[in-house]
Design a protein around this motif. Structure first.
Motif, mmCIF file in Angstrom:
data_model
loop_
_atom_site.group_PDB
_atom_site.id
_atom_site.type_symbol
_atom_site.label_atom_id
_atom_site.label_comp_id
_atom_site.label_asym_id
_atom_site.label_seq_id
_atom_site.Cartn_x
_atom_site.Cartn_y
_atom_site.Cartn_z
ATOM 1 N N THR A 166 0.814 -1.224 0.000
ATOM 2 C CA THR A 166 0.000 0.000 0.000
ATOM 3 C C THR A 166 0.844 1.270 0.000
ATOM 4 O O THR A 166 0.296 2.355 -0.067
ATOM 5 C CB THR A 166 -0.909 0.012 1.230
ATOM 6 N N ALA A 167 2.165 1.149 0.096
ATOM 7 C CA ALA A 167 3.037 2.319 0.152
ATOM 8 C C ALA A 167 3.488 2.710 -1.251
ATOM 9 O O ALA A 167 3.341 1.960 -2.211
ATOM 10 C CB ALA A 167 4.249 2.033 1.041
ATOM 11 N N ASP A 168 4.058 3.911 -1.353
ATOM 12 C CA ASP A 168 4.604 4.358 -2.630
ATOM 13 C C ASP A 168 5.878 3.599 -2.976
ATOM 14 O O ASP A 168 6.217 3.457 -4.148
ATOM 15 C CB ASP A 168 4.905 5.856 -2.586
ATOM 16 N N GLU A 169 6.614 3.146 -1.967
ATOM 17 C CA GLU A 169 7.837 2.407 -2.214
ATOM 18 C C GLU A 169 7.533 1.022 -2.773
ATOM 19 O O GLU A 169 6.471 0.452 -2.515
ATOM 20 C CB GLU A 169 8.666 2.264 -0.936
ATOM 21 N N THR A 170 8.472 0.483 -3.517
ATOM 22 C CA THR A 170 8.333 -0.855 -4.067
ATOM 23 C C THR A 170 9.694 -1.533 -4.033
ATOM 24 O O THR A 170 10.689 -0.930 -3.615
ATOM 25 C CB THR A 170 7.790 -0.806 -5.515
ATOM 26 N N MET A 171 9.758 -2.788 -4.477
ATOM 27 C CA MET A 171 10.999 -3.546 -4.469
ATOM 28 C C MET A 171 11.448 -3.807 -5.889
ATOM 29 O O MET A 171 10.628 -3.913 -6.804
ATOM 30 C CB MET A 171 10.821 -4.875 -3.724
ATOM 31 N N ALA A 172 12.758 -3.891 -6.065
ATOM 32 C CA ALA A 172 13.316 -4.154 -7.388
ATOM 33 C C ALA A 172 14.621 -4.919 -7.237
ATOM 34 O O ALA A 172 15.319 -4.792 -6.216
ATOM 35 C CB ALA A 172 13.546 -2.853 -8.152
ATOM 36 N N ALA A 173 14.934 -5.725 -8.241
ATOM 37 C CA ALA A 173 16.212 -6.424 -8.325
ATOM 38 C C ALA A 173 16.893 -5.968 -9.606
ATOM 39 O O ALA A 173 16.391 -6.208 -10.705
ATOM 40 C CB ALA A 173 16.013 -7.934 -8.327
ATOM 41 N N ILE A 174 18.033 -5.282 -9.470
ATOM 42 C CA ILE A 174 18.717 -4.650 -10.604
ATOM 43 C C ILE A 174 20.136 -5.192 -10.692
ATOM 44 O O ILE A 174 20.844 -5.294 -9.682
ATOM 45 C CB ILE A 174 18.735 -3.121 -10.447
ATOM 46 N N THR A 175 20.564 -5.543 -11.895
ATOM 47 C CA THR A 175 21.897 -6.073 -12.142
ATOM 48 C C THR A 175 22.843 -4.951 -12.528
ATOM 49 O O THR A 175 22.537 -4.133 -13.403
ATOM 50 C CB THR A 175 21.863 -7.130 -13.251
ATOM 51 N N VAL A 176 24.008 -4.897 -11.876
ATOM 52 C CA VAL A 176 25.039 -3.909 -12.185
ATOM 53 C C VAL A 176 25.871 -4.434 -13.347
ATOM 54 O O VAL A 176 26.459 -5.509 -13.261
ATOM 55 C CB VAL A 176 25.927 -3.636 -10.958
ATOM 56 N N THR A 177 25.911 -3.692 -14.439
ATOM 57 C CA THR A 177 26.651 -4.112 -15.624
ATOM 58 C C THR A 177 28.090 -3.621 -15.569
ATOM 59 O O THR A 177 28.421 -2.664 -14.865
ATOM 60 C CB THR A 177 25.982 -3.582 -16.902
ATOM 61 N N ALA A 178 28.950 -4.300 -16.328
ATOM 62 C CA ALA A 178 30.365 -3.928 -16.370
ATOM 63 C C ALA A 178 30.521 -2.556 -17.020
ATOM 64 O O ALA A 178 29.892 -2.258 -18.029
ATOM 65 C CB ALA A 178 31.156 -4.984 -17.144
ATOM 66 N N GLY A 179 31.389 -1.722 -16.412
ATOM 67 C CA GLY A 179 31.642 -0.398 -16.957
ATOM 68 C C GLY A 179 30.576 0.630 -16.655
ATOM 69 O O GLY A 179 30.626 1.746 -17.181
ATOM 70 N N SER A 180 29.595 0.295 -15.823
ATOM 71 C CA SER A 180 28.537 1.248 -15.497
ATOM 72 C C SER A 180 29.017 2.234 -14.445
ATOM 73 O O SER A 180 30.092 2.074 -13.844
ATOM 74 C CB SER A 180 27.297 0.505 -14.983
ATOM 75 N N ALA A 181 28.214 3.262 -14.213
ATOM 76 C CA ALA A 181 28.579 4.283 -13.235
ATOM 77 C C ALA A 181 28.599 3.737 -11.817
ATOM 78 O O ALA A 181 29.290 4.277 -10.954
ATOM 79 C CB ALA A 181 27.606 5.455 -13.333
ATOM 80 N N LEU A 182 27.835 2.679 -11.548
ATOM 81 C CA LEU A 182 27.765 2.135 -10.188
ATOM 82 C C LEU A 182 28.877 1.146 -9.884
ATOM 83 O O LEU A 182 29.148 0.870 -8.718
ATOM 84 C CB LEU A 182 26.401 1.462 -9.980
ATOM 85 N N ALA A 183 29.470 0.564 -10.909
ATOM 86 C CA ALA A 183 30.535 -0.404 -10.673
ATOM 87 C C ALA A 183 31.704 0.285 -9.963
ATOM 88 O O ALA A 183 32.268 1.257 -10.450
ATOM 89 C CB ALA A 183 30.990 -1.016 -11.994
ATOM 90 N N GLY A 184 32.056 -0.223 -8.789
ATOM 91 C CA GLY A 184 33.120 0.376 -7.996
ATOM 92 C C GLY A 184 32.639 1.299 -6.904
ATOM 93 O O GLY A 184 33.417 1.661 -6.023
ATOM 94 N N SER A 185 31.354 1.707 -6.926
ATOM 95 C CA SER A 185 30.814 2.529 -5.847
ATOM 96 C C SER A 185 30.346 1.632 -4.702
ATOM 97 O O SER A 185 30.279 0.406 -4.837
ATOM 98 C CB SER A 185 29.660 3.381 -6.356
ATOM 99 N N THR A 186 30.012 2.233 -3.576
ATOM 100 C CA THR A 186 29.637 1.466 -2.391
ATOM 101 C C THR A 186 28.152 1.642 -2.073
ATOM 102 O O THR A 186 27.492 2.532 -2.606
ATOM 103 C CB THR A 186 30.470 1.911 -1.176
ATOM 104 N N VAL A 187 27.681 0.793 -1.171
ATOM 105 C CA VAL A 187 26.288 0.876 -0.745
ATOM 106 C C VAL A 187 26.006 2.214 -0.087
ATOM 107 O O VAL A 187 24.934 2.812 -0.266
ATOM 108 C CB VAL A 187 25.954 -0.288 0.216
#
Length: 432
Positions: free
Chosen positions: A330-351
């Motif tokens: 019932t909330a605005d938030e939802t769940m997702a499972a996302i794969t980090v691809t090689a060479g992306s902006a997130l690769a190498g960053s932290t939680v």
């Protein structure tokens, strides 16, 4: 006495003559161009006035644009009514108006044509005037474009929703019907100018949900009210979204306890030929002698359609996982499972670098790590389980697919709000 009567007779005749002149039809033809032009201009202005008044009144009462055919009919009708009234007045006065003469017929047809041609202009002017006037008076919802002057001096921020073909469907949510999208398309909603960017977004989401009955809204909006992205989804209905994997909901003929309610844990017992427990599940609903029970698929296969069962209520047990799923639904938030691809902006960053809740991470060649620490470094191939608002998930998804710079993903907005995504990835995402 005779003189008085004669004098009275002259006065009555004069009055009758003046009345007949006033009621005479429009005796104007194209043989007198100047009078014909003045008459046609007068008819055009009359049509514009009537159509504009009708458009303004319709907008005020129905908060919508008047149909074009209605104003066209009104503009032509007022000219036709005037021509008919003057002709009937002349007939009543004893004159014989030349209604069927070619010159009169042609002039009357041209008069009606002028009225039909000018009526849309009156409709446009009246509708725009109504929109501007109601906007300045503080109306909360409009369906039309505001003029630049009203936008400049108004005490509000106007937000215009995109056309129906630009309203997106939110991933993994039930789509909104085309009729619902057409209903909200191009609507202009007004909000206080004092609202910040995040407050404006929250107010817009609430208005769209309440006014148009949609379950979820995902929107990117600037502080001046420009909509950059707009998506909607219907709230999931039924038992399916609440069932865990490997479970099923089955309706059985049963004798439930009188005080059993939805959510109780129950045992399903077979009474014939001997008393035997068949399964254990959760009671989801009762209607007379029919009960709906959610249980494992293997237990559901053991139930027989022709048999009748008895339900036994078990003591209450804490079920935090189901309560969490119910609240998240019932909330605005939802769940997702996302794969980090090689060479992306997130690769190498932290939680700790991303402004979103990371529930778990499953490395490409490792086991699931629930609730990772803020120092965990994302690597190529990591499957990240997230909980957050749809716009924040879109931003993370864009960064994981290499569609935005790392600074865009890691930096927060000046007021501490979550940053917004500029794009949407097409793959590597599962949502629930």
């Amino acid at each position: 006495m005779i003189a008085t009567a004669a004098s009275s007779g002259v006065d009555v005749g004069s009055l009758w003559h003046l009345a007949s002149i006033a009621a005479s039809p429009v005796e104007v033809g194209f043989a007198r161009p100047r009078q014909a032009a003045v008459t046609l201009v007068t008819f055009g202005m009359l049509s514009v006035l009537v159509a504009g008044t009708a458009a303004l009144t319709y907008r005020w009462y129905f908060r919508d644009e008047i149909p074009e055919g209605v104003t066209l009919l009104l503009g032509v009708s007022v000219v036709a009514l005037y021509l008919n009234t003057t002709s009937l007045g002349a007939i009543a006065a004893g004159d014989s108006p030349a209604l069927l003469e070619p010159e009169s017929v042609f002039f009357n047809v041209v008069s009606l044509g002028v009225a039909a041609f000018t009526a849309p202009a009156g409709r446009y002017v009246g509708d725009r005037l109504a929109v501007d006037v109601f906007a300045l008076s503080g109306a909360s919802q409009l369906e039309g474009e505001l003029t630049g002057i009203v936008r400049a001096v108004g005490r509000f921020t106007s937000v215009t929703l995109p056309p129906a073909e630009e309203i997106n469907d939110m991933d993994t949510y039930d789509p909104v019907s085309p009729e619902k999208k057409a209903e909200m398309a191009k609507k202009t909603l007004l909000f206080s100018r004092k609202l910040s960017g995040e407050e404006l977004r929250e107010r817009l989401v609430e208005r769209v949900k309440s006014d148009y009955g949609v379950g979820y809204v995902d929107v990117d909006i600037t502080e001046d009210g420009a909509v950059e992205y707009f998506g909607v989804g219907s709230r999931a209905a039924g038992l399916g979204p609440t069932l865990a994997p490997g479970s099923a909901a089955v309706s059985v003929a049963a004798d439930p306890p009188n005080n059993a309610t939805a959510g109780d844990m129950v045992q399903v017992w077979r009474t014939e030929p001997e008393l035997e427990r068949v399964a254990t599940g959760e009671l989801r609903g009762v209607a007379g002698d029919a009960a709906t029970v959610a249980l494992d698929e293997s237990d559901a296969e053991a139930l027989v359609e022709e048999e009748s069962y008895r339900l036994v209520t078990l003591p209450a047990e804490p079920q935090a996982d189901r309560e969490f799923a119910s609240l998240l639904r019932t909330a605005d938030e939802t769940m997702a499972a996302i794969t980090v691809t090689a060479g992306s902006a997130l690769a190498g960053s932290t939680v700790g670098d991303v402004p979103i809740v990371v529930a778990a991470v499953r490395p490409e060649n490792g086991s699931v790590q629930p609730i990772p620490t803020g120092a965990y470094t994302f690597g190529a191939g990591d499957l990240v389980y997230l909980v957050g608002r749809p716009d924040a998930l879109r931003q993370f998804e864009a960064g994981a697919a290499g569609e935005s710079d790392r600074n865009d993903v890691e930096a927060e907005s000046p007021d501490g709000d979550e940053p917004r995504a500029g794009g949407r990835a097409d793959g590597g995402t599962q949502r629930s």
